[in-house]
Design a protein around this motif. Structure first.
Motif, mmCIF file in Angstrom:
data_model
loop_
_atom_site.group_PDB
_atom_site.id
_atom_site.type_symbol
_atom_site.label_atom_id
_atom_site.label_comp_id
_atom_site.label_asym_id
_atom_site.label_seq_id
_atom_site.Cartn_x
_atom_site.Cartn_y
_atom_site.Cartn_z
ATOM 1 N N SER A 205 0.808 -1.229 0.000
ATOM 2 C CA SER A 205 0.000 0.000 0.000
ATOM 3 C C SER A 205 0.833 1.267 0.000
ATOM 4 C CB SER A 205 -0.934 0.011 1.217
ATOM 5 O OG SER A 205 -0.192 0.127 2.414
ATOM 6 N N MET B 32 8.113 1.237 -1.107
ATOM 7 C CA MET B 32 8.690 0.389 -2.153
ATOM 8 C C MET B 32 7.757 -0.739 -2.572
ATOM 9 S SD MET B 32 12.675 0.395 -1.052
ATOM 10 C CE MET B 32 12.736 1.068 0.590
ATOM 11 N N ALA C 92 -1.735 -5.177 3.340
ATOM 12 C CA ALA C 92 -1.141 -4.268 4.331
ATOM 13 C C ALA C 92 -1.981 -4.374 5.587
ATOM 14 C CB ALA C 92 -1.127 -2.832 3.818
ATOM 15 N N ARG D 254 -5.523 3.170 3.740
ATOM 16 C CA ARG D 254 -4.465 3.439 2.749
ATOM 17 C C ARG D 254 -4.400 2.321 1.714
ATOM 18 N NH1 ARG D 254 1.715 4.521 4.677
ATOM 19 N NH2 ARG D 254 1.602 2.310 5.227
ATOM 20 N N ASP E 226 -1.865 -8.716 8.538
ATOM 21 C CA ASP E 226 -0.534 -8.474 9.101
ATOM 22 C C ASP E 226 0.333 -9.695 8.786
ATOM 23 O OD1 ASP E 226 1.738 -8.199 10.632
ATOM 24 O OD2 ASP E 226 0.690 -7.376 12.371
ATOM 25 N N SER E 227 1.337 -9.502 7.926
ATOM 26 C CA SER E 227 2.178 -10.628 7.489
ATOM 27 C C SER E 227 3.031 -11.206 8.611
ATOM 28 C CB SER E 227 3.139 -10.178 6.382
ATOM 29 O OG SER E 227 2.458 -9.652 5.292
ATOM 30 N N SER E 228 3.112 -10.506 9.737
ATOM 31 C CA SER E 228 4.003 -10.981 10.807
ATOM 32 C C SER E 228 3.286 -11.864 11.815
ATOM 33 C CB SER E 228 4.650 -9.788 11.521
ATOM 34 O OG SER E 228 3.685 -9.091 12.287
ATOM 35 N N THR F 145 7.329 -7.372 1.658
ATOM 36 C CA THR F 145 8.076 -6.459 2.508
ATOM 37 C C THR F 145 7.312 -6.262 3.804
ATOM 38 O OG1 THR F 145 9.382 -4.463 2.624
ATOM 39 C CG2 THR F 145 7.188 -4.228 1.662
ATOM 40 N N ILE G 31 11.875 -7.649 -0.246
ATOM 41 C CA ILE G 31 12.439 -6.297 -0.156
ATOM 42 C C ILE G 31 12.868 -6.153 1.302
ATOM 43 C CG2 ILE G 31 12.028 -3.838 -0.457
ATOM 44 C CD1 ILE G 31 9.677 -4.620 -2.370
ATOM 45 N N ALA G 32 14.171 -6.256 1.540
ATOM 46 C CA ALA G 32 14.688 -6.338 2.916
ATOM 47 C C ALA G 32 15.443 -5.050 3.263
ATOM 48 C CB ALA G 32 15.538 -7.581 3.056
ATOM 49 N N ARG H 25 17.372 -9.705 9.010
ATOM 50 C CA ARG H 25 17.435 -9.798 7.548
ATOM 51 C C ARG H 25 18.719 -10.501 7.092
ATOM 52 N NH1 ARG H 25 14.705 -4.820 7.040
ATOM 53 N NH2 ARG H 25 12.604 -5.220 6.309
ATOM 54 N N GLY I 63 18.913 0.827 0.347
ATOM 55 C CA GLY I 63 19.548 1.789 1.254
ATOM 56 C C GLY I 63 18.533 2.852 1.655
ATOM 57 N N MET I 64 18.946 4.113 1.643
ATOM 58 C CA MET I 64 18.088 5.189 2.146
ATOM 59 C C MET I 64 17.114 5.641 1.066
ATOM 60 S SD MET I 64 19.640 5.105 4.974
ATOM 61 C CE MET I 64 18.730 6.311 5.895
ATOM 62 N N PHE I 65 15.833 5.466 1.345
ATOM 63 C CA PHE I 65 14.778 5.865 0.420
ATOM 64 C C PHE I 65 13.784 6.770 1.150
ATOM 65 C CE2 PHE I 65 14.886 3.234 -3.502
ATOM 66 C CZ PHE I 65 16.033 2.498 -3.226
HETATM 67 N N1 LIG Z 1 12.921 3.563 3.384
HETATM 68 C C1 LIG Z 1 14.188 3.303 3.667
HETATM 69 O O1 LIG Z 1 15.034 4.196 3.719
HETATM 70 C C2 LIG Z 1 14.611 1.869 3.941
HETATM 71 C C3 LIG Z 1 15.972 1.615 4.190
HETATM 72 C C4 LIG Z 1 16.384 0.312 4.370
HETATM 73 C C5 LIG Z 1 15.462 -0.716 4.360
HETATM 74 N N2 LIG Z 1 14.145 -0.444 4.154
HETATM 75 C C6 LIG Z 1 13.227 -1.586 4.171
HETATM 76 O O2 LIG Z 1 12.499 -1.640 2.956
HETATM 77 C C7 LIG Z 1 11.200 -2.148 3.201
HETATM 78 C C8 LIG Z 1 10.174 -1.190 2.632
HETATM 79 O O3 LIG Z 1 10.367 0.076 3.267
HETATM 80 P P1 LIG Z 1 9.477 1.339 2.876
HETATM 81 O O4 LIG Z 1 10.250 2.513 3.355
HETATM 82 O O5 LIG Z 1 9.038 1.238 1.478
HETATM 83 O O6 LIG Z 1 8.209 1.092 3.865
HETATM 84 P P2 LIG Z 1 6.764 1.780 3.862
HETATM 85 O O7 LIG Z 1 6.765 3.042 3.103
HETATM 86 O O8 LIG Z 1 6.349 1.814 5.302
HETATM 87 O O9 LIG Z 1 5.851 0.700 3.105
HETATM 88 C C9 LIG Z 1 5.744 -0.591 3.668
HETATM 89 C C10 LIG Z 1 4.525 -1.286 3.118
HETATM 90 O O10 LIG Z 1 4.417 -2.569 3.742
HETATM 91 C C11 LIG Z 1 3.237 -2.622 4.575
HETATM 92 N N3 LIG Z 1 3.594 -3.396 5.760
HETATM 93 C C12 LIG Z 1 4.544 -3.110 6.685
HETATM 94 N N4 LIG Z 1 4.550 -4.040 7.636
HETATM 95 C C13 LIG Z 1 3.601 -4.950 7.314
HETATM 96 C C14 LIG Z 1 3.119 -6.125 7.928
HETATM 97 N N5 LIG Z 1 3.599 -6.558 9.106
HETATM 98 N N6 LIG Z 1 2.151 -6.820 7.312
HETATM 99 C C15 LIG Z 1 1.611 -6.380 6.142
HETATM 100 N N7 LIG Z 1 2.026 -5.264 5.529
HETATM 101 C C16 LIG Z 1 3.003 -4.548 6.114
HETATM 102 C C17 LIG Z 1 2.869 -1.169 4.824
HETATM 103 O O11 LIG Z 1 1.490 -0.960 5.115
HETATM 104 P P3 LIG Z 1 0.954 -1.016 6.648
HETATM 105 O O12 LIG Z 1 1.923 -0.202 7.453
HETATM 106 O O13 LIG Z 1 -0.419 -0.466 6.572
HETATM 107 O O14 LIG Z 1 0.970 -2.446 7.047
HETATM 108 C C18 LIG Z 1 3.238 -0.568 3.469
HETATM 109 O O15 LIG Z 1 2.264 -0.893 2.520
HETATM 110 C C19 LIG Z 1 11.071 -2.348 4.720
HETATM 111 O O16 LIG Z 1 11.300 -3.678 5.023
HETATM 112 C C20 LIG Z 1 12.183 -1.482 5.271
HETATM 113 O O17 LIG Z 1 12.680 -1.988 6.496
HETATM 114 C C21 LIG Z 1 13.694 0.823 3.948
#
Ligand SMILES: NC(=O)c1ccc[n+]([C@@H]2O[C@H](COP(=O)([O-])OP(=O)(O)OC[C@H]3O[C@@H](n4cnc5c(N)ncnc54)[C@H](OP(=O)(O)O)[C@@H]3O)[C@@H](O)[C@H]2O)c1
Length: 264
Positions: free
Chosen positions: A16, A19, A38, A43, A65-67, A88, A139-140, A158, A185-187
């Motif tokens: 939702s 990434m 999600a 959302r 909730d996938s966890s 993810t 996506i880790a 991870r 990395g940082m997004f």
């Molecule tokens: N952004 C960065 O800078 C960064 C850096 C390094 C690694 N990462 C990793 O990359 C991945 C994606 O990050 P992002 O920044 O794109 O995250 P994001 O913007 O929060 O998007 C995450 C998506 O996954 C869903 N989600 C999260 N936990 C969930 C769960 N337990 N069950 C089902 N759906 C879940 C969220 O929706 P809901 O919250 O509604 O569930 C959302 O749709 C994550 O694993 C993060 O740790 C991100």
């Protein structure tokens, strides 16, 4: 480029926002029948409506909730047999002092960042093997390979996940089922906005994706010269979900603008 996945069924677990959403969009653009999940319903439904409006695909939203075991049961019932699985999951928030990290915090990290993806893969792999084709993408995080003291709740779990997929991917590749991982990395995403919100005032930052990206860049000296947005990883994600990646098995693709100093 034709990804050759038109008509296939794809599940983006965590689709939702951020990434996951960007990946879901690239898969939709390539013509898949899309399932996105999600935890937060509003959302998720909004994302599903927007993707359908943009690309014309059938998009099935699944609140799950996938966890958790219950969340995964809901996911499996709503989407029993995807050809393409991308996952993810948001791990717990950044930790403070490493000496203050408790066993309960480790358990939560492992439940989300390790067991969540493993249990989802373990459920879908037999059906993909039986069909003779499947693609799995996690996506880790780049902290799986590039340890960070403030990301103990994300990186170690991870590292275990990519260790698991390194073994399992070799077992299932003979059946046409490939697992690969993207290590971002940082997004500047909705997720990083949420992570940074508690500290934004201290940094004097407004919660604006461009300002967050600039902050990431300044504090991390990213060689590419900018912090990315989700669309900077989604094309690679879509490629790894397609038949074009048939010779890419058990790999960990770091997408971090060069921040992580490593040969491999
Ligand atoms: N952004 C960065 O800078 C960064 C850096 C390094 C690694 N990462 C990793 O990359 C991945 C994606 O990050 P992002 O920044 O794109 O995250 P994001 O913007 O929060 O998007 C995450 C998506 O996954 C869903 N989600 C999260 N936990 C969930 C769960 N337990 N069950 C089902 N759906 C879940 C969220 O929706 P809901 O919250 O509604 O569930 C959302 O749709 C994550 O694993 C993060 O740790 C991100």
């Amino acid at each position: 480029m034709d990804l050759k996945i038109s008509g296939k069924k794809a599940l983006m677990a965590g689709g939702s926002a951020g990434m996951g959403r960007a990946t879901a969009e690239r898969l939709a653009e390539a013509g898949v029948e899309l399932y996105i999940s999600a935890r937060r319903e509003e959302r998720l439904l909004h994302a599903a409506r927007e993707i359908t409006a943009k690309y014309g695909n059938t998009v099935t939203p699944i609140v799950a909730d996938s966890s958790t075991d219950d969340g995964r049961k809901t996911l499996f019932a709503a989407c029993p047999d995807p050809d393409i699985l991308a996952v993810t999951i948001k791990p717990p928030d950044p930790n403070g002092d490493f000496l203050a990290v408790t066993p309960d915090m480790w358990r939560e990290s492992i439940e989300t960042a390790l067991l969540g993806p493993i249990e989802i893969m373990r459920h879908y792999i037999p059906e993909m093997k039986a069909k003779g084709w499947g693609r799995i993408l996690n996506i880790a995080t780049f902290s799986a390979k590039n340890p960070m003291i403030w990301r103990l709740m994300s990186g170690p779990a991870r590292s275990a996940l990519i260790n698991y997929t390194a073994s399992v991917s070799r077992e299932i590749a003979p059946y046409g089922v490939n697992i690969n991982n993207i290590l971002p990395g940082m997004f500047a995403t909705e997720g990083s906005e949420e992570n940074i919100a508690p500290y934004a005032e201290a940094f004097g930052l407004p919660l604006d994706p461009d300002v967050i990206a600039e902050h990431f860049q300044q504090h991390n000296k990213i060689p590419a010269g900018f912090a990315a947005n989700a669309d900077d990883m989604a094309p690679m994600a879509a490629l790894l979900c397609s038949p074009l990646s048939r010779y890419i098995v058990g790999q960990n693709i770091v997408i971090d603008g060069g921040q992580h100093h490593s040969i491999f």
